[in-house]
Write an enzyme that holds these catalytic residues in place. Sequence first.
Site, PDB file in Angstrom:
ATOM      1  CD  GLN A 255      -0.958  -0.540   3.707  1.00 36.27           C
ATOM      2  OE1 GLN A 255      -2.183  -0.564   3.655  1.00 36.27           O
ATOM      3  NE2 GLN A 255      -0.305  -0.935   4.778  1.00 36.27           N
ATOM      4  CG  HIS A 285      -7.374   3.845  18.570  1.00 41.66           C
ATOM      5  ND1 HIS A 285      -7.065   4.989  17.869  1.00 41.66           N
ATOM      6  CD2 HIS A 285      -7.060   2.806  17.754  1.00 41.66           C
ATOM      7  CE1 HIS A 285      -6.576   4.658  16.683  1.00 41.66           C
ATOM      8  NE2 HIS A 285      -6.564   3.352  16.584  1.00 41.66           N
ATOM      9  CG  ASP A 309      -2.388   2.856  14.352  1.00 39.82           C
ATOM     10  OD1 ASP A 309      -2.558   2.246  15.422  1.00 39.82           O
ATOM     11  OD2 ASP A 309      -3.326   3.146  13.579  1.00 39.82           O
ATOM     12  CG  ASP A 363      -2.642 -12.869   5.347  1.00 41.47           C
ATOM     13  OD1 ASP A 363      -3.193 -11.887   4.821  1.00 41.47           O
ATOM     14  OD2 ASP A 363      -3.246 -13.939   5.612  1.00 41.47           O
ATOM     15  CB  ALA A 364      -4.503 -11.247  10.213  1.00 42.29           C
ATOM     16  CG  ASP A 381      -7.890  -1.130  14.271  1.00 41.06           C
ATOM     17  OD1 ASP A 381      -8.886  -0.717  13.636  1.00 41.06           O
ATOM     18  OD2 ASP A 381      -7.009  -0.372  14.718  1.00 41.06           O
TER      19      ASP A 381
END
Length: 518
Positions: A255, A285, A309, A363-364, A381
Amino acid sequence: MTQAVPHDRAIEPIRPGEVALLASVFVVAACGLVYELAAGALASYLLGDSILQFSTVIGAYLFAMGVGSYLSRFFERQLVAHFLRIELMVGLIGGLMPGALFALHTAAAPSFRFSLYVLVLAVGTLVGLEIPLVMRILKRHFRARYALSHLVSQVLTFDYLGALAVSVAFPLLLVPQLGLIRTGVFFGLLNAGVAVWTLWLFRAELRRLAWHVAACVVTVAALLAAFGGADRVTSWAEDRFYGDHIVYSESSAYQRVVVTASNAGVRLFLNGNLQFHSRDEYRYHEALVHPAMAAQGAPRRVLVLGGGDGMAVREVLRHPGVEQVTLVELDAHVSTLFAEQPLLRRLNGDSLHSPKVAIVNADAFSWLDTHEAMFDVIVVDFPDPTNFSIGKLYTTSFYKLIDEHLAAGGFAVVQTTSPLIARKSFWTVAATIEAVGLTATPYHAHVPSFGEWGFILASRRPWRPPAALPAGLRFLDLAGLPALFAFPPDMARVPAEPNRLSNQVLVQTFEQEWGKVH
């Protein structure tokens, strides 16, 4: 009686000029694929829905190549001169295309889509002319006595090898190191290099040699200037697009990552989509993390999926009983940026340097499928399901993996887009969670940068309001928490089918609903 074919014809050595042309095929194929991938990537970054953009760009490009291949039949004389000019045009148009599209999207956004396909068709047509002309030049100058099948096999071998090399290098090396604009210009220079080599190789038979030399010089000079000015073009376009000073911009393998800063605050964008604004990210959050953490009671092991983040991790660490946090973030660029950049470290409270936190760049979906650890709370998230690669993380298959990793009495929470703007999308996620046997408990919060935003708790037991919340919260308190779980009529539940890997209905629904407000 049959006549034997002379053996020396089958082993005729390849001449240097022939080697040069075959090498040119490798370069030409690589360049052509780069222009195709760059157009598709830019369209995905700027228009969203990567599957749709790549499909339509590739389809238009292949169609144009077919047109170019057909048109090559009308080139009968001066094949070398035609090939040289085509290489210069491909290099100039294709090489400058990413930068031109990026600037156009900023300065004249309504005409972007039309211009994208005009350029794709133009480059595709020119690329379609290249290989037939090379084959005819080879046949005419070097291999007149060879069977056409041998010639075709040799040319296509180099063509496919060039495509293979670029398909691997483009996401792993070229875009991360050079960026899209410089990558395009670099391969434009390679096309121009093929033209220069052709000029040298066939200088004795080219008419108006001086004209061709001048054209090569001008093209190479223009591309070198574009290569040197790529950062300025990118900065100008992004400054205008984002409206704030850009403190960081980088293209990863996954990205485009942009961070802006102004007197109003710091913002993070992924592929042009806002991920947070520092002035109100605490509302998002806190709402994402604490209803699940506090309801669990005494969470010790927490899994955060996405959220590179570190903001969600910051909130998780407010709970003193937490012993271990595993953060699974696909893009190492994001987690590294927020672990190293001082401004961003202050925003996440240096959470990514906590000894309790383990960062995994993976990768989740794959990570959950290959690990067996159990967690008291799982915070999901991810970005919104704008394409099928993200949409898979909102499917029944993925939520089954969540269920398998959720400890008894545990809670998972999923950020779930806006229940006001994307109402059916929101309730599609609820239906998907319920389809795997988990209880879905939806709630929402107002985040000024996003508007009304939704979340869904997933668990095997009903959610109950917690008896306490961590100290120091700026948004949530016990008195106001129940209001988050009340939905007015314009956000109330609507019928929706579960999102499965086999149908990905959520991606289409999301695109339809958000498309009405863009």
